[in-house]
Design a protein around this motif. Structure first.
Motif, short mmCIF file in Angstrom:
data_model
loop_
_atom_site.label_atom_id
_atom_site.label_comp_id
_atom_site.label_asym_id
_atom_site.label_seq_id
_atom_site.Cartn_x
_atom_site.Cartn_y
_atom_site.Cartn_z
N GLY A 1 9.63 2.36 1.99
CA GLY A 1 8.05 2.64 1.95
C GLY A 1 6.69 2.24 3.08
O GLY A 1 7.79 1.65 4.36
N THR A 2 6.06 3.01 3.16
CA THR A 2 4.95 2.78 4.21
C THR A 2 4.26 0.46 4.54
O THR A 2 4.11 0.85 2.98
CB THR A 2 4.30 3.28 4.66
N GLY B 1 8.08 -3.24 5.43
CA GLY B 1 8.68 -1.70 5.08
C GLY B 1 9.36 -0.77 6.16
O GLY B 1 10.10 -1.18 7.47
N GLN C 1 -1.90 -2.31 1.99
CA GLN C 1 -1.40 -3.44 2.18
C GLN C 1 -1.58 -4.17 3.48
O GLN C 1 -1.81 -3.35 4.99
CB GLN C 1 0.12 -3.15 2.11
N LYS D 1 6.09 -10.32 -1.40
CA LYS D 1 5.90 -11.25 -1.02
C LYS D 1 4.92 -11.74 -1.40
O LYS D 1 4.92 -13.15 -2.88
CB LYS D 1 6.06 -12.65 1.22
N HIS E 1 7.17 -12.01 6.45
CA HIS E 1 6.22 -11.03 5.75
C HIS E 1 6.99 -9.76 6.91
O HIS E 1 7.21 -9.51 7.44
CB HIS E 1 5.07 -10.18 6.27
N GLY E 2 8.25 -9.40 5.49
CA GLY E 2 9.43 -8.67 6.20
C GLY E 2 10.65 -8.57 6.42
O GLY E 2 11.15 -8.27 7.68
#
Ligand SMILES: Nc1ncnc2c1ncn2[C@@H]1O[C@H](COP(=O)(O)OP(=O)(O)OP(=O)(O)O)[C@@H](O)[C@H]1O
Ligand SMILES: Cc1ncc(COP(=O)(O)O)c(N)n1
Length: 270
Positions: A13-14, A21, A46, A113, A212-213
């Motif tokens: 997903g983007t 993502g 997001q 998260k 994040h990520g």
């Protein structure tokens, strides 16, 4: 004409905020010197504060993206990330059986998260029963490993048991990530390989909100290393070193769980 530069694929997903993502996957693959392609499964609105909305693509568009890649590219390794729901997991499984895009890393993304669901509850059994058996490597975090195995994981011994259960579900190799482990000073991951070899990768826990990520980044790095022909163990160790560097040498973007520093260098790049 040759078509042999290492080519990779992320099926995910983007993130409009650019941190997780497909964005994290493409940045990681670029940094690891492979050509990155994508199948967009869902679009999210997001940022570092959370997921405001998500829109899964029509499955016909997913089939068409796979067909476009198969008609032209020479993809040597691929990974999955956010897959949205059971219908979309089934569409991905169908396409992965149809085309050979090399070794598959399944990052069984379930919850962002900030707590937003990225996979519906009814899709978890489809991931477990239909996608995991296709995986060269599966890379769950602790809550994902718990959902896939039905166990509670609170100790490192239980991470080992979960790894064995995931291998019994059909994944050739398993990486159980300990980022969510309740330890103040370490972020340790457990790897179990197809030949039965296993090892721990230990790292000091960085005290930061900017994570994040991380799961996307380690799985994308492993996918890139596999496309370049590295062994599973080499790829996993490089993935851990890279994600550790992207957290440790962090940048500040946004007001919540910030993204990683994908420009970070690791020792083998010197
Ligand atoms: N604070 C931290 N310091 C150092 N390493 C970390 C930290 N948090 C996570 N990691 C490492 O980052 C990698 C990803 O782990 P994690 O368990 O956070 O995955 P994840 O939850 O799937 O990530 P994501 O939340 O992006 O989906 C692992 O190698 C983990 O050990
Ligand atoms: C589209 C997409 N894919 C994956 C994640 C997981 O990343 P994180 O758990 O760090 O939020 C995400 N937030 N968004």
């Amino acid at each position: 004409m040759t078509n042999d530069f290492p080519q990779t694929l992320t099926i995910a997903g983007t993130d409009s905020g650019g941190g997780a993502g497909i964005a994290a996957d493409l940045k990681t693959m670029q940094m690891r010197h492979v050509f990155a392609t994508m199948v967009v499964v869902a679009v999210t609105a997001q940022n570092t504060l959370g997921v405001q909305d998500a829109f899964p693509m029509p499955t016909k568009m997913i089939d068409e993206q796979f067909a476009s890649l198969a008609a032209d590219l020479n993809i040597r390794a691929c990974k999955t990330g956010m897959l949205a729901d059971a219908e979309h997991v089934k569409a991905i499984v169908r396409n992965l059986k149809k085309y050979d895009f090399g070794p598959l890393t399944v990052d069984p993304v379930m919850i962002a998260k900030g707590g937003a669901p990225l996979l519906s509850e009814d899709a978890i059994s489809v991931v477990r029963d239909e996608l995991v058996p296709l995986a060269d490597l599966v890379t769950p975090n602790l809550p994902e490993a718990e959902k896939l195995t039905g166990m509670t994981i609170t100790t490192e011994d239980e991470m080992v048991t979960a790894g064995k259960k995931l291998q019994a579900l059909g994944a050739k190799n398993v990486l159980v990530k300990g980022g969510h482990f309740n330890s103040a000073d370490e972020a340790n991951d457990f790897a179990l390989l197809a030949d039965g070899k296993s090892f721990w990768m230990t790292a000091p826990r960085v005290d930061t909100h900017n994570t994040h990520g991380t799961g996307d980044t380690i799985s994308a790095c492993i996918t890139a290393e596999r496309a370049k022909g590295h062994t599973m163990e080499e790829a996993i160790r490089t993935g851990k070193a890279y994600v550790e560097a992207t957290i440790r040498d962090g940048i500040n973007v946004g007001h919540g769980h910030g993204p990683l520093n994908h420009w970070a260098k690791i020792k083998e790049d010197d």
